[in-house]
Structures are given as structure tokens and as C-alpha cells.
Design an enzyme around this catalytic site. Sequence first.
Site, PDB file in Angstrom:
ATOM      1  N   GLY A   1      16.448  -2.890 -22.068  1.00  0.00           N
ATOM      2  CA  GLY A   1      16.886  -4.246 -21.783  1.00  0.00           C
ATOM      3  C   GLY A   1      18.004  -4.666 -22.721  1.00  0.00           C
ATOM      4  O   GLY A   1      18.234  -4.050 -23.763  1.00  0.00           O
ATOM      5  N   CYS A   2      18.706  -5.744 -22.359  1.00  0.00           N
ATOM      6  CA  CYS A   2      19.872  -6.163 -23.137  1.00  0.00           C
ATOM      7  C   CYS A   2      19.489  -6.734 -24.501  1.00  0.00           C
ATOM      8  O   CYS A   2      19.992  -6.292 -25.542  1.00  0.00           O
ATOM      9  CB  CYS A   2      20.706  -7.149 -22.337  1.00  0.00           C
TER      10      CYS A   2
END
Length: 323
Positions: free
Chosen positions: A131-132
Site C-alpha cells: 500500500g502507499c
Amino acid sequence: MMKIRTAVIGAAGYTGGELLRLLLHHPQVEIQYIHSNSQNGKNLEDVHPDLIGDSDLTFTDQVTTRGLDAVFLCLPHGETKPFLDAHLFSENTVIIDLSTDFRNESNGFVYGLPEVNRQKIQKATKIANPGCFATGIQLALAPAIAAGLAKTHPLHITGITGSTGAGKKLSETTHFSHRNSNVSVYKLFTHQHLKEIRQTFGQLNPGYSNELLFVPYRGNFSRGIWITAYFPYQGSLEEAYAAYQSFYLDAPFTHISRRDIDMKQAVNTNKCLIHLKQEAGQLIIYSSIDNLLKGASGQAVQNLNLAFGLEETTGLALKSIAF
């Protein structure tokens, strides 16, 4: 080397669009088709106007599993597993999933954070892209966790992300009138990326179980992530820098800066920039990434390069929008 035949499933969103931008100019990739259930029959430039003139590809809602060396899955969270249950790809096809579905390394997937799992990724045919926020936080803290610099105290983390991190579909909190000239907190201490962060920290330092007190902010800008993390620290700043530089010695996209950094240096690149400070008995770490590139599509291409034995930076020589 023959070109890597690939497809992008769910290619109409922000991460899909960024993937296409990178893959169309990747010297070793040939895109076989681009998939979208909602944009079937439309030309690429009708959905991603920034790619006008780059390709004559047309979106299709049909899924072809044969003849692919790699496939990128840019589906909404929770939809990847049912998709793979319904579509059987060859065991030799490298699957790179950008959703949360397999980040716990279930179903044979490897967690695709190259700075930690490079060797595993090089041998993998199933890769779960991080995920970012998870990427920005893990890269900020991984050397400290691995070296045992963060001991018994909670880790205090704040992060602010651009509106593209919420996806292309409009919602109340991504609407211009809400986001403009505004900052807000969401998912206080409960963000879904904390699970994969804890997983990596446990891998780097078995038994590590310190609390992660993460405050995520919605920013009033389009793209980019800024992380600030800190914890009590008794060593010297030079010792901390040495630990970070050693950890990222072979990481082509993660850079340790002794100068102050800013988010624009990272936006539109696959870089993570890190800066350390020592104040009031705390080690403070700043990190910045582009949420759509190092936090999503750029890292996915980095994982593709590793899985196919290419130079890790292939197709990712991007300049920041620093001015």
C-alpha cells in the site's frame, strides 16, 4: 530478450493509468490488452487523456488468460481473489496485485517491498504490491527496526496523502469543494495498512510488537505522501545515518538526504526520500514518496523488473516536478 507480454486488469483508474504510462514506454514490455468493465470499447485517450498519441489501444471487458508473461491487477480491494478464482492464468504468468487482498502473503503471494524482499521477489510468480502509506512508513522506519534503534516505546507516525490516494471514483471526501483549502484526519490508529507494516517489522525484527500510533491526514493536493515518524533514541545522529545508509546501500530508489527534503522532490518519480533529525531525545524520520508511483504503479513495475531479471530501474527514469 523477447518483450514481456502483459495486460492490465482494471486499467481505467489512477493506478491503471499510471501503469499504462510506464508500460507504454518500458523498453521490454508489450501490452497485449487493457481491461475495464466500465470503459469497454473506448480508446485509451478517451479514458486517460494524458496518454493521447501514445497508443491506439482500446479497452475491453474480456479477459484473456493465455499468452501472457505478466498481468497487473488494479482491481478494487476484495475483488482480486474472486477474479483469480474465476480466471485461471498459467502458473508461469507473473501476477502483480495492487489491491490489499494478498498482502498477508496468502495463496503463495510474496509481499512486494523490494528494499526488504528483493530476493523473494526475484523468484516469485505472485507478488502483492504494498500500500502507499505502508510503503512510505516502512521505508521510513525499516532500518531503525532492523537495527533495534526503536526499542520499547510506541512509534508515533503522521502521514498526509494527496486526493489520488482515494482512487478515481468520486466521494464526499475527495470532492474538490471538500478537499480544497482543507485538511482532515481519518482512520485514526486503525488504518488498514498497519497490518502489512506490522508484518514487515516482525520479519525485520522477530518479536517486535511496539504500538504503531499512526495519524493519517487527507491533504489538499493531488498526489504525494509525506511521513513523519519519531521515537525515543539515545544514540548519535551519525549512528542513525550509518544504519540507514547501510540498509539502503543497494536500493536504487531510496535515497538518504542530509539536507531537508520536500514532497515535490519525490512526486512523479519512483523515489523514496528520507531525512533524519535528532531533537529532544527523539530520532525523527521524514520520508516522502509519490503515492501513485513508488506507492503503487511505479513499485509494481519495479517488481516486474525484479521478477524478470531486468535492471531494477528499467522504465522508471522519471524526473520530479520540483519546479
